[in-house]
Design a protein around this motif. Structure first.
Motif, PDB file in Angstrom:
ATOM      1  N   HIS A 201       0.806  -1.215   0.000  1.00  0.00           N
ATOM      2  CA  HIS A 201       0.000   0.000   0.000  1.00  0.00           C
ATOM      3  C   HIS A 201       0.844   1.272   0.000  1.00  0.00           C
ATOM      4  CE1 HIS A 201       1.009  -1.119   4.096  1.00  0.00           C
ATOM      5  NE2 HIS A 201       0.829   0.140   4.470  1.00  0.00           N
ATOM      6  N   ARG A 202       2.151   1.125   0.260  1.00  0.00           N
ATOM      7  CA  ARG A 202       3.032   2.292   0.273  1.00  0.00           C
ATOM      8  C   ARG A 202       3.779   2.485  -1.053  1.00  0.00           C
ATOM      9  NH1 ARG A 202       4.267   4.288   5.228  1.00  0.00           N
ATOM     10  NH2 ARG A 202       4.673   6.127   3.945  1.00  0.00           N
ATOM     11  N   LEU A 203       3.581   1.594  -1.985  1.00  0.00           N
ATOM     12  CA  LEU A 203       4.363   1.602  -3.215  1.00  0.00           C
ATOM     13  C   LEU A 203       3.663   2.349  -4.345  1.00  0.00           C
ATOM     14  CD1 LEU A 203       5.553  -2.131  -3.229  1.00  0.00           C
ATOM     15  CD2 LEU A 203       6.784  -0.125  -2.348  1.00  0.00           C
ATOM     16  N   ALA A 204       4.465   3.194  -5.040  1.00  0.00           N
ATOM     17  CA  ALA A 204       3.999   3.827  -6.277  1.00  0.00           C
ATOM     18  C   ALA A 204       4.464   3.028  -7.480  1.00  0.00           C
ATOM     19  CB  ALA A 204       4.527   5.260  -6.360  1.00  0.00           C
ATOM     20  N   GLY A 205       5.505   2.223  -7.281  1.00  0.00           N
ATOM     21  CA  GLY A 205       6.072   1.375  -8.323  1.00  0.00           C
ATOM     22  C   GLY A 205       7.323   0.718  -7.769  1.00  0.00           C
ATOM     23  N   LEU A 206       7.762  -0.352  -8.428  1.00  0.00           N
ATOM     24  CA  LEU A 206       8.917  -1.090  -7.902  1.00  0.00           C
ATOM     25  C   LEU A 206       9.676  -1.753  -9.044  1.00  0.00           C
ATOM     26  CD1 LEU A 206       9.145  -3.139  -4.687  1.00  0.00           C
ATOM     27  CD2 LEU A 206       9.740  -4.298  -6.812  1.00  0.00           C
ATOM     28  N   SER A 207      10.995  -1.769  -8.912  1.00  0.00           N
ATOM     29  CA  SER A 207      11.841  -2.386  -9.934  1.00  0.00           C
ATOM     30  C   SER A 207      12.824  -3.351  -9.286  1.00  0.00           C
ATOM     31  CB  SER A 207      12.602  -1.313 -10.709  1.00  0.00           C
ATOM     32  OG  SER A 207      13.260  -1.860 -11.828  1.00  0.00           O
ATOM     33  N   LEU A 208      12.889  -4.581  -9.821  1.00  0.00           N
ATOM     34  CA  LEU A 208      13.819  -5.620  -9.380  1.00  0.00           C
ATOM     35  C   LEU A 208      14.895  -5.761 -10.458  1.00  0.00           C
ATOM     36  CD1 LEU A 208      10.955  -8.076  -8.493  1.00  0.00           C
ATOM     37  CD2 LEU A 208      12.496  -7.120  -6.761  1.00  0.00           C
ATOM     38  N   VAL A 209      16.141  -5.471 -10.108  1.00  0.00           N
ATOM     39  CA  VAL A 209      17.218  -5.433 -11.092  1.00  0.00           C
ATOM     40  C   VAL A 209      18.261  -6.494 -10.746  1.00  0.00           C
ATOM     41  CG1 VAL A 209      18.971  -3.992 -12.193  1.00  0.00           C
ATOM     42  CG2 VAL A 209      16.823  -2.963 -11.396  1.00  0.00           C
ATOM     43  N   ALA A 210      18.571  -7.378 -11.722  1.00  0.00           N
ATOM     44  CA  ALA A 210      19.479  -8.501 -11.467  1.00  0.00           C
ATOM     45  C   ALA A 210      19.062  -9.167 -10.165  1.00  0.00           C
ATOM     46  CB  ALA A 210      20.936  -8.032 -11.404  1.00  0.00           C
ATOM     47  N   SER A 211      17.803  -9.512 -10.098  1.00  0.00           N
ATOM     48  CA  SER A 211      17.117  -9.811  -8.843  1.00  0.00           C
ATOM     49  C   SER A 211      17.585 -11.098  -8.153  1.00  0.00           C
ATOM     50  CB  SER A 211      15.611  -9.904  -9.107  1.00  0.00           C
ATOM     51  OG  SER A 211      14.913 -10.210  -7.938  1.00  0.00           O
ATOM     52  N   HIS A 212      17.848 -10.949  -6.866  1.00  0.00           N
ATOM     53  CA  HIS A 212      18.172 -12.088  -5.996  1.00  0.00           C
ATOM     54  C   HIS A 212      17.084 -13.147  -6.043  1.00  0.00           C
ATOM     55  CE1 HIS A 212      18.908 -14.303  -2.221  1.00  0.00           C
ATOM     56  NE2 HIS A 212      17.622 -14.132  -1.985  1.00  0.00           N
TER      57      HIS A 212
END
Length: 391
Positions: A201-212
Motif C-alpha cells: 500500500h506504500r508503493l507507487a512502483g517497484l523495480s527488481l534489477v538482477a534480482s536475488h
C-alpha cells in the motif's frame, strides 16, 4: 604301589616327612593364607589416583571441545563505530539508519524513490544518472545503508520482513509521503520482495534489477531449482545450504579454513561474466578517493552483521513465497518491473524468467548480452528509471 603313590609330594617328588594328612594340611594352610593376604593400601590409592587423573583429563578435553564449538558458532559482537559522518534517523527500536539523498528536493520532486543496495555494498554506490535526466523528470533518490552495513546499526533480529519495515519507517521519518518508488538491485531485491509482501500500500512502483533468488522458494519446480543450483560454484552451494538448514552454524562455516566459502565474500571474480569483468576493469582504472573510503566503511562493524546476516536472511527460510504475491496494482496505478541479463552467472536468467511468467503482472525485461552488473552503465540505469517512472 599304594604306599609309593601316597609318598609322592604335590610337586611330583617324594614327601620329606609327616603322616598321611600332613601334606593335605600343608596345602590347606598355604591356600587359606593366600586368601587372607591383605591388599596393599599404597596400590589401591595409586590406582584411584590414576583413574582420577584420567577422568579429569577427559573432562578437560570435553570442556575444551565444547568451548571451541561454542566460540566457533557464536556470532561475534558488532564493532563499534569510531565516528559517524552521515545523516541518520532513529527508528522505533532505537537503531539508527544512515542515508544519503540526491536529486531534486523531496518537496519539489515528482518521483521519489528509495534505492536498496546489494551485497557488500552501501548507500554510497554511485549510480550513473545524468543531472539532465534528474532535472527533466524531477527525481529524488534516497539511498540508505541496510542494517549492519556502513553506518547503520546492526539488527540482531534481522529477517526478510524487518527489511521492509525499516524502509517504511525510514520513508516516514524523512516524510516522503504516503507512496514512493522502490528499486532493489541484486541482493537488495529481497527487501524489495518484502516490500511487495508487507507494505504494498506504500508503493507507487517497484523495480527488481538482477534480482536475488532463493533456490528454496517452494514455487520453483524442483528440476528448475536443481539445475540453477548446480550452475553455482560448489562453495556457494554449500554456503546456501548452511544458511538455509543450519543458520546457527553459519558463522563457523564462513570462518573455517578447511573448505572454500561464498565467492562474493572472498572477493572472487571467477563467477562474473566477461561483460561483468570488463565493467569491473573500467571501474578499477579510475577509482576515486570517495569510492575507496566508501568501500572501507561497508564492513566496518564486522562481516557478521553486514555480509553474513544478509546471506542468512536472503537464503534462509522465508515466511512467504514471492510467487504467491498478489498484484499490488490491480487498477494499473503503478507497475512492477524485473530486469535480467541472459549472461548473468550469478542469477540464472531461467529462474527469474519463470517468476515473471508465473506473476504475469510483472513487466519482464531480458537483456541478451548483459551480465550481472549491467545496471552500472549509464544507458542501462537510465532506461530502468524511465520504465519505472513512465512505463
Amino acid at each position: 604301589m599304594v604306599a609309593a603313590s601316597s609318598g609322592m609330594g604335590w610337586w611330583g617328588g617324594r614327601k620329606r616327612g609327616g603322616g598321611d594328612g600332613g601334606d593335605g594340611e600343608f596345602l590347606k594352610t598355604q591356600s587359606s593364607s593366600s586368601a587372607r593376604l591383605p591388599r596393599s593400601p599404597t596400590c589401591c590409592a595409586s590406582f584411584k589416583k590414576m583413574i582420577g587423573k584420567i577422568g579429569a583429563a577427559v573432562m578437560v578435553g570435553i570442556l575444551g571441545i565444547v568451548g571451541w564449538i561454542y566460540k566457533a558458532i557464536r556470532p561475534p559482537l558488532p564493532k563499534k563505530l569510531n565516528s559517524v559522518c552521515s545523516n541518520r534517523v532513529k527508528l522505533r527500536d532505537g537503531r539508527y539508519l544512515a542515508y544519503r539523498e540526491i536529486g531534486i528536493s523531496k518537496q519539489e520532486a515528482l518521483y521519489k524513490m528509495i534505492f536498496i543496495h546489494g551485497f557488500n555494498c552501501s548507500k554510497d554506490l554511485n549510480l550513473s544518472i545524468s543531472q539532465e535526466m534528474i532535472e527533466e523528470l524531477r527525481i529524488y533518490i534516497l539511498f540508505f545503508d541496510r542494517s549492519g552495513y556502513g553506518e547503520s546499526d546492526p539488527n540482531l533480529k534481522r529477517c526478510v520482513k524487518s527489511e521492509a519495515l525499516d524502509i517504511e519507517e525510514l520513508a516516514d521519518k524523512l516524510e516522503l509521503g504516503s507512496k514512493f518508488y522502490v528499486m532493489g538491485i541484486s541482493m537488495g531485491a529481497y527487501p524489495a520482495w518484502s516490500c511487495l509482501k508487507y507494505i504494498p500500500h506504500r508503493l507507487a512502483g517497484l523495480s527488481l534489477v538482477a534480482s536475488h533468488i532463493n533456490y528454496y522458494w517452494p514455487g520453483f519446480p524442483s528440476n528448475l531449482a536443481a539445475e540453477g543450483f548446480e550452475r553455482l560454484p560448489a562453495a556457494d552451494q554449500w554456503t546456501f545450504r548452511v544458511a538455509h538448514y543450519a543458520p546457527w552454524l553459519f558463522n563457523w562455516w564462513m570462518t573455517q579454513k578447511w573448505f572454500p566459502t561464498f565467492s562474493f565474500a572472498n572477493n572472487s571474480t571467477d563467477i562474473f561474466s566477461p561483460g561483468d569483468l570488463e565493467i569491473l576493469k573500467k571501474l578499477a582504472e579510475s577509482p576515486s578517493v570517495e569510492e575507496a573510503q566508501a568501500q572501507e566503511k561497508i564492513r566496518q562493524q564486522g562481516v557478521y552483521p553486514s555480509l553474513y546476516q544478509d546471506i542468512m536472511a536472503g537464503h534462509g527460510k522465508w515466511e512467504f513465497d514471492p510467487m504467491d504475491i498478489k498484484n499490488p496494482f490491480p487498477n494499473k496505478e503503478g507497475s512492477v518491473h524485473m530486469w535480467q541479463g541472459c549472461e548473468d552467472r550469478i542469477i540464472p536468467f531461467q529462474m527469474n524468467r519463470y517468476i515473471a511468467k508465473k506473476l504475469d503482472w510483472i513487466k519482464y525485461h531480458e537483456i541478451a548480452d548483459a551480465g550481472h552488473l549491467f545496471f552500472v552503465n549509464q544507458s542501462s540505469i537510465e532506461a530502468i528509471l524511465r520504465e519505472l517512472f513512465l512505463g
